[in-house]
Design a protein around this motif. Structure first.
Motif, short mmCIF file in Angstrom:
data_model
loop_
_atom_site.label_atom_id
_atom_site.label_comp_id
_atom_site.label_asym_id
_atom_site.label_seq_id
_atom_site.Cartn_x
_atom_site.Cartn_y
_atom_site.Cartn_z
N ASP A 117 0.28 -18.85 9.22
CA ASP A 117 -0.12 -19.92 8.31
C ASP A 117 -1.23 -20.75 8.94
O ASP A 117 -1.22 -21.05 10.14
CB ASP A 117 1.07 -20.84 8.00
CG ASP A 117 2.10 -20.15 7.12
OD1 ASP A 117 1.81 -19.04 6.64
OD2 ASP A 117 3.18 -20.73 6.92
N TYR A 170 -2.82 -11.74 -0.09
CA TYR A 170 -4.18 -12.16 -0.39
C TYR A 170 -5.09 -10.94 -0.43
O TYR A 170 -4.96 -10.03 0.40
CB TYR A 170 -4.70 -13.16 0.65
CG TYR A 170 -3.96 -14.48 0.62
CD1 TYR A 170 -4.48 -15.56 -0.08
CD2 TYR A 170 -2.76 -14.64 1.29
CE1 TYR A 170 -3.81 -16.77 -0.11
CE2 TYR A 170 -2.07 -15.83 1.26
CZ TYR A 170 -2.60 -16.91 0.56
OH TYR A 170 -1.93 -18.10 0.52
N TYR A 206 -4.06 -20.35 4.17
CA TYR A 206 -3.32 -19.08 4.07
C TYR A 206 -1.84 -19.39 4.22
O TYR A 206 -1.40 -20.04 5.17
CB TYR A 206 -3.78 -18.13 5.17
CG TYR A 206 -3.07 -16.79 5.17
CD1 TYR A 206 -3.60 -15.70 4.49
CD2 TYR A 206 -1.87 -16.61 5.87
CE1 TYR A 206 -2.96 -14.47 4.49
CE2 TYR A 206 -1.22 -15.39 5.88
CZ TYR A 206 -1.76 -14.32 5.19
OH TYR A 206 -1.12 -13.11 5.20
N SER A 217 1.74 -17.46 4.50
CA SER A 217 2.23 -16.12 4.85
C SER A 217 3.25 -15.59 3.87
O SER A 217 3.60 -14.40 3.93
CB SER A 217 2.83 -16.14 6.27
OG SER A 217 3.87 -17.10 6.35
N TYR A 273 -8.40 -20.46 7.18
CA TYR A 273 -9.24 -19.32 7.55
C TYR A 273 -10.50 -19.32 6.69
O TYR A 273 -10.54 -19.91 5.60
CB TYR A 273 -8.49 -18.00 7.33
CG TYR A 273 -7.29 -17.81 8.24
CD1 TYR A 273 -7.42 -17.12 9.45
CD2 TYR A 273 -6.04 -18.30 7.88
CE1 TYR A 273 -6.32 -16.94 10.27
CE2 TYR A 273 -4.95 -18.14 8.70
CZ TYR A 273 -5.09 -17.45 9.91
OH TYR A 273 -4.00 -17.28 10.73
N GLN A 333 -5.16 -15.15 -4.37
CA GLN A 333 -3.76 -15.25 -3.98
C GLN A 333 -2.92 -14.47 -5.00
O GLN A 333 -3.02 -14.70 -6.20
CB GLN A 333 -3.33 -16.73 -3.95
CG GLN A 333 -1.89 -16.95 -3.53
CD GLN A 333 -1.52 -18.43 -3.51
OE1 GLN A 333 -2.38 -19.28 -3.70
NE2 GLN A 333 -0.27 -18.74 -3.29
#
Length: 1835
Positions: free
Chosen positions: A815, A765, A759, A761, A818, A837
């Motif tokens: 960040d 998403y 992920y 930031s 996950y 994304q």
């Protein structure tokens, strides 16, 4: 019964050929006999072969990878290292000459810049000086390597004399080309690096020179690691590095004080080269210009031997040997180098004091501090004495002698007696023997050596070795890595001397591989070769995949104009759809290039491709208000899908609105998958229905299938609102990159999580997806799980569109990595969702695109993988930065993960370079993830396959109204199961298995396979060609020579052997690495009429002994004899079996001896009609040997069928069931042969199937063999146990069962469609008994998953035919009663070997390498800090104590007293000098786990009671595992047993104990001559095994494992014979004299066994001053004495194996010259250095014979008896009058022993040991200093 019927069915139908495939449907994709790992499709490679396809050929020991025609991988090794990877090999015994291609190269590293150019303007033309080296072209130079440096560009090329005879012209062309392509740069823009030197060193041939011509120092001169790497590589390969520094007269610096030149000076000194600078700091050259120096020094380097080098002060006396070569002007050169560089004009004079060679030396080169002098050598052999006078305070000199073909010394270093040599460099901190091989020198005279390392120096005389490195020069212990020194090898008698450099290395550096891969490309003048780089370039292929995610996309809207949907559209506010689409389009900026609208009804399609959005909206609105919407009778939706996919741009998404099922045929789907995947088109379906959804609905299954496979969506709707809601929720997602995907089929309760993703930031998403049966029952949610423990649950009820689709934004996160888990508490038939994304309009997307290529040098060649193309593909990526690629199956299983590498010039610039992937699930789904430091992206791919259809059960195939069934099933529809291995068929159509088998068919053994090879061993390619040529026929030789050019050139090794024509003419076997040299040797053969009958055994034996590769092809060409062979073929059979040799023989007259050999190695006799037929043999060899190609899978020569008979009256019809088959006929003839079918005498090739009619002109012995070249392969090995696997090659002669373990490539034996091979066997030793009989087959959970039970009741080859539904191959097993067990095994009476701990294999010569060592065949290469035959010794620790763990078998009652007796006697040998512990083999262990003393262990042994408990070795071994022992102790578990280990115990503790250095040695002690061999072999699963009826014999093996040690001397056992260990632990000098004519009463095999038994019991250890010495002498009626000095088991055993005994009736024995050797050995007064004050024993072994010189012999022996400590023992062979022989042993302590055919070898040895031991015990004051003075002689 069912098994027998089934096997019979297969056996009888073989001629119909219903289960064979010539090449298979699938080529093996792993090269060099690697194979596919079924778990991940990666390749499992052989040792020292790597790469994703096993195409990287690794070279160790400073070998250099090379190739032939860019295909055949091999290594250019340091001289003497004959392993194909330069790995160490065991001593190669026999009369063998290593004819490896020596060649001579000259390497130049030339710096070209403007300063070099300016020198030419000052009459110092450096280029011309270089060219003058090769003018005229040197006759002894084969190759010139050039490396030209200028600026940032480096250019490398070679000039090969074979293609460019004028070397001067060739070198000039290279330099001119460089000058034309590259501009001459300024001085300060030129770089010289260590890499430039290293590349030149590794390209140079061994024993060659590198000359560096430079005017700059090293740029990276502080890189000590690079310096060390060059030093070690150069010294290992005996390459001198020479430097000439040329600089302009304006340079104001001195190279001698510039640190950038210091490494160059040091490299020159360490490698015995020269560092020369002809220019001072300022001013012109001293005397000779740079160009003059380069010419003179270069010519000298082309053909010289370094004789000596040393330091001097003032006056020095130079004493050295020199020899003049015949027909060559030999010159002595001496260079003098002044350490004080200020004394540039020193006065130097060199005067030769030896007459006849010229008194004064003339100066050749004056380069200031370095001067070169010369003087001609006129004497053929001379010792030179030269006086060097100078006013210099200090300096050094080197002496060279020029020669065209001088003797050449090659060095190796060995740390044990097994290896020929372990490495070309000594290992720091480990004592190594310095071994040498010398070419072109008669070694009959003595050789000495002077060894210098650091500040230490030693002088020693050489010892002979029975190895390729035939001399041991001395020993050395290197202090530390990088220390340098020299070895001076001298033969005064031969006037020879050579000095060689040595440097200290490490095990790690010696084993560091150089790798040649398939992408190795030659530098050429046509290429754009620049400075060496690790970057991979790319060939831009025009058909490269074009997928651009930044290009404009197509918005595609597909609408069915059908009744239900039409009514909904007309009756609903369609304006809401129009408005939703306008908003949707506004979320994309400049994203779409076109807008496609396609409506359809039945066969009617309206296709509109709109260039702007407004036109599209207008046309869509017209559809909604169209009054002609009607119900369609049928809809061809396949055509609709194909049309829309074809007309959209890549990465577009199709929105497909319909109320009709797709109803696509299954055969249509793969094409749609592929077309959509190829363009990365997403298919999103919006199906309409007014029906109620329920769990059983399947009408939407194809929607979901296509959507999931294309990363699209399924959004069912019942009203227009759902459609508008979807487009409102889908804003921006069409432009998104999918981050991760999760598919879960048939989930009862959805609680599923995605793989982890990165992920970032800075991005948005979205999680979106669909569940097949809805999300509305219970509120769904997602859970976000972070790697740092973050956990958040989000209710997504409000984000559901309709009832099946949802879309929700992830909240802002930190960040990191996950996973997202979807929780839906309802019954689901399937769930699919992903994380996307998103990018806003102001962000440039970080796209990544995955594609594939068939060649890593090409750009992407295909957009998708496929099942049916069967192509292994590299994965490539178009991305913003480097990352990693991961492949997942649909269920989330990781298949492969690795980092990418960047490629130049590619649009797909990132590649997974070392892995090729083949998808294996037909039409399966795979996810490929590309991940960088900033993002994770995932792409969905489909493994496209057309599929297949079977109508019969269990994999059967239809045959009209019935089925052809696979093995394991029967019946009309293949529905009835077949039970194997005594399984019982049950009424419910299942199998009831016995206790040892399991599986659906009782096909799987329950054996744990706790001992097994780590990987399969395939031997498909012929890597060595052996030609054994009978030179007693001139016609044979000449016909072969006539067509020698037709021989194949693609072998890695060639061996040539010819028989001796007399006893004095011992033709050596020759080994070649070069085909040209091999061809030359054949062309120089001369045929002679035989003076005596030739013995073919030595060349066959020695040639096979020299093999170091897998599966050689031995072609034996025989004269029309007869041949004198030998009575027993077992030794040749042993070598054929060990090497897996293929034997093809041709003779002009068949004999029984010939037939015995011809049937070995899958061969068949072949009798030719005339010598002219031999001219066809070279072409025949080429035909049957496929080219080894490291870039393509190898094919293998396979024997399909084999037949022999003694009654050939009825000629058979031979069925040839496939094309491209080779048939060899023995005493058959083809009816009506055609000329194009015969390829060699009696060998035919047929390109199609046929029934071959033959006739039988000779109605006696006959046969045929059918072969073919096959891609499918079989790997196999032999063991004598069902409970474990080892890499064995022999089968003991026994009624007990042995196992042929095997694996079939590309044959599924898993739990799916059952496939099971059948096997049948037949002996071929008696042609009349040839008949295949069915053999049981078992399936195992082992490395080799299948096994055939075989039994040997006759010595010789045994045919094993293995058949499946698609494969047939006939293998050869070898039944033997004469395994050569070596010194690490016990010879069993059934002919097999029981191996000591740490050793395995049929001959106990395969070591287990401890402490991380690696086994290469029979030699261990140890990890850093360890050494020894098993890497058992540590340089930092010595053995401080011995721990003896006794494990006693108490289960079997009858023999328990004997086992207790053996245990008691054994521990009594050591008493208090060892530590002990004790356990029984049951679960009831007594006492705490710990070490106990001698008395305690005796008490426990003697108090042990028999037990009715079952054996529980796991419990016993766990007891031992709890005991703590020192890491400097030597610990063994001695298991005394008469029981087999239980098959149901894991025995995992065996490996745990081994990891702690604790090994198990089992002994089967019977107390009589009856040994249960299966029990012995089964216990080998624990470790070492031995067996016997004598306690002393077993205790001797135990003590051997304990490496001796302090022992007590108890009284001799009255029940077990004499005390054997006294022989092992006494110190003796023993001379064994044996009559070469042993008569016919005792076989040669038994004689050798007796001699070997002495070697097994005498203590050999060169590091122990108390070691015994045994010398073997061979005497005969007319033979010279042949004496072997042996100070190790290996040397002694080699001498025995090398000796050939005859069995004639000669009755006169002559000692002759042996008496002189006898006197040297035993007469102290002779003053021979080898004499020492230890018991000296003469053992004379002979048949009944008259001794011609008995008087002289008796007188000598009487004199020796007058000296202390002399004993004479005699052994009489056979029956007869031994009066004279007994007279040699008349003293009180002497003894006579008789040895006949009924005497057990062990009893003879025991009878010899008794007086020997008594004699030793009465001696005292024993000295131990000695040297061996007897050289080895060939005989």
């Amino acid at each position: 019964m069912k098994l027998a019927l089934l096997l019979l069915l297969y056996a009888t139908s073989a001629t119909a050929f219903s289960f064979f495939q010539a090449d298979g449907d699938k080529d093996n994709q792993c090269f060099n006999d690697g194979y596919t790992n079924v778990t991940d499709n990666s390749c499992i490679c052989k040792d020292l072969i790597g790469g994703d396809k096993c195409s990287d050929w690794k070279c160790i020991n400073y070998g250099v990878p090379t190739s032939v025609d860019d295909e055949l991988r091999t290594c250019a090794c340091p001289r003497g290292f004959i392993g194909t990877h330069c790995e160490p090999v065991a001593c190669v015994e026999g009369f063998i000459q290593n004819e490896a291609a020596i060649g001579h190269s000259f390497s130049l590293v030339i710096v070209l810049n403007d300063h070099m150019k300016s020198l030419a303007l000052q009459s110092d033309n450096i280029t011309q000086g270089i060219l003058n080296i090769f003018d005229p072209s040197p006759s002894n130079l084969d190759l010139v390597n050039l490396r030209l440096l200028g600026g940032s560009d480096t250019f490398s090329d070679t000039v090969d004399k074979r293609t460019t005879p004028n070397l001067t012209s060739g070198v000039n062309d290279v330099i001119d080309f460089y000058n034309q392509i590259y501009c001459i740069p300024p001085y300060n823009a030129t770089l010289l690096t260590f890499n430039d030197i290293y590349q030149s060193v590794i390209k140079a041939y061994s024993h060659s020179s590198v000359l560096i011509v430079t005017d700059i120092g090293l740029q990276d001169f502080t890189n000590l690691t690079a310096y060390q790497e060059i030093l070690l590589a150069a010294v290992a390969r005996q390459i001198e590095i020479n430097v000439v520094v040329v600089s302009s007269m304006t340079f104001a610096y001195d190279v001698y004080f510039d640190p950038s030149y210091t490494p160059l000076r040091n490299l020159a000194d360490a490698t015995l080269g020269s560092f020369i600078s002809p220019y001072p700091a300022l001013g012109p050259a001293f005397e000779n210009t740079g160009s003059e120096v380069i010419t003179a020094v270069g010519k000298l380097l082309l053909g010289k031997t370094v004789v000596a080098t040393a330091d001097f002060t003032n006056t020095a006396f130079l004493n050295f040997n020199a020899r003049k070569e015949v027909d060559f002007d030999t010159t002595i050169y001496i260079s003098v180098y002044a350490y004080d560089v200020a004394a540039r004009n020193a006065n130097i004079s060199l005067t030769n004091l030896m007459p006849g060679n010229g008194e004064l030396f003339n100066i050749v080169v004056d380069a200031g501090p370095w001067k070169l002098y010369s003087s001609p050598l006129s004497e053929t052999k001379t010792t030179c004495l030269t006086v060097l006078k100078t006013n210099l305070t200090a300096g050094s000199y080197k002496i060279w002698v020029t020669a065209n073909n001088p003797p050449r010394v090659s060095l190796g270093f060995a740390t044990d007696d097994i290896a020929d040599a372990h490495s070309p460099l000594p290992v720091a901190a480990v004592q190594s023997a310095i071994v040498a091989h010398i070419d072109n020198l008669n070694l009959s005279s003595s050789v000495s050596s002077t060894i210098k390392i650091g500040d230490t120096s030693s002088i020693s005389s050489s010892e002979s070795r029975n190895c390729l490195f035939e001399l041991k020069l001395g020993t050395i212990t290197c202090p530390k890595l990088g220390d340098i020194g020299t070895v001076v090898v001298t033969s005064d008698a031969q006037s020879f001397q050579e000095t060689l450099a040595i440097a200290c290395s490490t095990n790690e550096l010696n084993q560091k591989p150089q790798i040649l891969s398939t992408d190795t490309r030659k530098l050429s003048k046509k290429g754009l070769s620049t400075r060496d780089s690790n970057a991979t370039s790319c060939n831009l292929n025009s058909d490269a995949v074009k997928l651009d995610p930044t290009a404009p996309r197509t918005f595609a809207f597909v609408l069915s104009k059908t009744g239900n949907l039409a009514g909904q559209l007309q009756n609903s506010p369609y304006n809401s759809i129009i408005m939703a689409l306008r908003k949707y389009f506004s979320s994309y900026s400049s994203f779409y290039g076109s807008y496609l609208l396609l409506t359809f009804c039945g066969s009617e399609k309206v296709f509109q491709n709109n260039s702007d959005v407004n036109t599209f909206i207008v046309n869509l609105a017209k559809v909604f208000v169209d009054a002609n919407l009607k119900e369609c009778a049928s809809v061809d939706q396949r055509t609709v899908l194909e049309t829309v996919i074809d007309n959209v741009t890549p990465f577009s998404e199709v929105f497909y609105v319909t109320d009709k099922e797709l109803n696509l045929n299954d055969s249509d789907l793969p094409d749609i998958y592929n077309n959509a995947n190829a363009k990365r088109v997403k298919l999103t379906f919006l199906p309409y229905s007014n029906l109620t959804y329920n769990l059983n609905t399947t009408i939407y299954s194809q929607f979901y299938d296509l959507a999931i496979r294309t990363s699209g969506n399924v959004v069912p709707f019942t009203n227009i609102t759902t459609v508008t809601d979807f487009f409102n929720a889908y804003h921006g997602q069409e432009n998104a990159q999918i981050v991760t995907t999760k598919l879960d089929k048939n989930t009862i309760v959805a609680n599923i999580a995605t793989p982890s993703f990165l992920y970032n930031s800075t991005n948005r998403y979205v999680v979106s997806g669909t569940a097949e049966t809805g999300l509305s029952n219970i509120p769904p949610s997602i859970v976000i799980i972070g790697e740092n423990g973050y956990l958040k649950q989000i209710d997504i009820s409000g984000n559901v569109v309709g009832t099946k689709y949802f879309s929700v934004d992830l909240p802002p996160l930190e960040d990191g990595y996950y996973t997202v888990k979807l929780i839906v508490l309802s019954m689901l038939n399937g769930t699919y969702f992903n994380v996307r994304q998103m990018w806003d309009s102001n962000t440039t997307p970080d796209y990544s695109v995955i594609a594939f290529t068939t060649d890593r040098d090409k750009d992407a060649t295909t957009a998708t993988p496929s099942f049916y193309n069967n192509e292994y593909l590299y994965l490539v990526a178009k991305a913003t930065t480097n990352g990693s690629i991961s492949i997942y199956s649909a269920d989330g299983k990781l298949i492969k993960e690795d980092k990418t590498e960047r490629r130049e010039l590619c649009s797909y610039e990132y590649i997974l370079p070392n892995y090729q992937w083949l998808c294996t699930e037909p039409n399966g789904i795979y996810y490929i993830k590309y991940e960088t430091e900033d993002y994770t992206h995932t792409t969905t791919f489909n493994c496209i396959s057309s599929g297949s259809d079977f109508s019969c059960q269990n994999g059967g195939t239809k045959n009209e109204t019935t089925c052809n069934c696979p093995v394991g099933f029967e019946g009309d529809t293949c529905g009835n199961i077949v039970c194997f291995n005594d399984g019982t068929h049950q009424d419910d159509n299942t199998c009831l298995c016995n206790e040892y088998y399991e599986g659906k068919h009782c096909e799987t053994s329950k054996v744990s396979c706790s001992l097994q090879p780590s990987k399969l061993h395939y031997t498909s390619a012929f890597e060595t060609l052996i030609l054994v040529i009978d030179t007693t026929s001139p016609d044979l030789v000449e016909n072969l020579k006539r067509n020698v050019t037709n021989l194949p050139q693609h072998f890695r090794r060639y061996i040539l052997a010819t028989p001796a024509l007399s006893d004095s003419d011992k033709s050596p076997v020759k080994i070649f690495d070069s085909f040209n040299n091999f061809k030359l040797a054949i062309s120089q053969l001369v045929g002679f009429a035989p003076s005596i009958l030739t013995d073919i055994k030595p060349p066959l034996k020695d040639a096979l002994s020299a093999v170091t590769t897998d599966r050689p092809l031995l072609v034996w060409l025989c004269n029309n004899g007869p041949l004198t062979l030998f009575n027993d073929i077992d030794e040749i059979q042993y070598l054929v079996a060990k090497t897996r040799a293929e034997v093809r023989s041709f003779t002009m007259k068949s004999t029984d001896a010939y037939l015995s050999i011809a049937t070995l190695g899958n061969g068949i006799p072949n009798v030719v009609s005339s010598a002219g037929n031999f001219s066809e043999i070279p072409a025949y060899i080429s035909t049957i040997t496929p080219k080894i190609d490291s870039a393509q899978p190898s094919k293998s020569l396979v024997s399909f069928d084999y037949y022999l008979s003694e009654n050939c009256g009825d000629a058979p019809v031979i069925s040839v069931p496939f094309g491209d088959a080779y048939i060899t006929l023995f005493n058959y003839q083809v009816k009506n042969p055609t000329e194009d079918t015969q390829i060699a005498p009696n060998v035919y090739k047929f390109t199609s199937t046929l029934e071959l009619n033959v006739t039988t002109p000779v109605p006696s012995q006959c046969g045929y063999m059918i072969e073919y070249l096959s891609s499918p392969r079989i790997a196999y090995t032999f063991t004598s146990s069902k409970n474990y696997e080892t890499n064995g090659f022999l089968v003991p002669l026994s009624d007990d069962v042995s196992i042929l373990n095997f694996a079939l490539e590309d044959v599924d034996i898993g739990s799916g469609d059952f496939q099971f091979p059948i096997a049948s066997t037949s002996t071929i030793q008696s042609f009349g008994e040839f008949k295949y009989e069915l053999a049981p087959v078992l399936k195992k959970n082992c490395t080799y998953p299948l096994g055939v039970e075989i039994q040997c009741n006759k010595v010789g080859p045994l045919k094993v035919k293995i058949q499946t539904s698609s494969y047939t191959q006939t293998l050869t097993a070898y039944c033997s009663n004469h395994a050569i067990c070596g010194v690490n095994g016990t010879k069993l009476d059934n002919g097999g070997c029981a191996c000591d701990p740490g050793w395995s294999g049929s001959d106990c010569k395969t070591p287990s390498c401890l402490n991380g060592g690696t086994a290469y065949a029979t030699v261990c290469v140890c990890n850093e800090g360890f050494y020894g035959a098993n890497c058992e010794y540590s340089v930092s620790n010595t053995v401080s104590e011995r721990n003896i763990f006794i494990l006693l078998d108490v289960v079997e009652l009858e023999l328990l007293p004997l086992r207790k007796q053996l245990a008691t006697e054994f521990v009594s040998k050591y008493g208090d000098s060892a530590n002990y512990t004790f356990a029984t083999n049951t679960a009831n262990q007594t006492g705490a786990a710990g070490l106990i003393d001698y008395k305690d262990v005796l008490k426990r042994i003697n108090s042990s009671q028999s037990s009715n408990d079952t054996i529980n070795l796991d419990s016993s071994l766990n007891f031992f595992n709890k005991i703590t022992v020192s890491n400097t102790s030597l610990t063994f578990i001695f298991y005394i047993t008469n029981s087999k280990p239980p098959v149901d115990q894991s025995l995992e503790t065996v490996n745990t104990l081994k990891g702690k250095g604790i090994f198990i040695f089992s002994a089967y002690f019977s107390g009589n001559d009856s040994v249960d061999y299966p029990t012995v072999y089964e216990n080998a699963v624990l470790g070492g095994v031995t067996a016997g009826s004598s306690t002393d014999a077993i205790i001797s093996r135990f003590q051997n494992a304990l490496q001796g040690g302090a022992t007590t001397e108890p009284s001799i056992s009255t029940t077990a014979g004499p005390y054997v260990p006294c022989v092992k632990y006494g110190t003796y000098d023993i001379l064994v004299l044996i009559n070469s004519d042993i008569g016919s009463d005792v076989s040669e095999t038994n004689i050798k066994d007796l001699l070997h038994s002495f070697g097994n019991d005498v203590h050999f250890d060169t590091s122990d001053e108390k070691s015994s010495r045994v010398t073997l002498g061979v005497i005969g009626s007319s033979m010279n004495p042949n004496v072997f000095c042996a100070t190790s088991k290996g040397k002694y055993g080699g001498a025995i194996d090398q000796t050939s005994f005859t069995q004639t009736t000669n009755t006169v024995l002559t000692f002759g010259p042996t008496l002189d050797k006898l006197d040297d050995y035993f007469n102290k007064a002779k003053g021979v250095s080898s004499w020492r004050a230890v018991p000296r024993v003469l053992i004379t072994i002979s048949k009944d014979a008259n001794i011609s010189d008995i008087a002289n012999l008796t007188r000598l022996i009487e004199a020796y008896h007058n000296e202390p400590m002399f004993l004479s023992l005699t052994v009489g062979i056979g029956e007869g009058n031994f009066t004279e022989l007994k007279s040699l042993s008349n003293e009180a302590n002497d003894a006579f022993v008789q040895f006949n055919s009924s005497t057990v070898v062990e009893n003879v040895a025991r009878a010899v040991y008794t007086p020997l031991c008594d004699f030793y015990n009465n001696q005292s004051d024993l000295s131990t200093t000695y040297h061996c003075s007897f050289p080895r002689k060939y005989y």
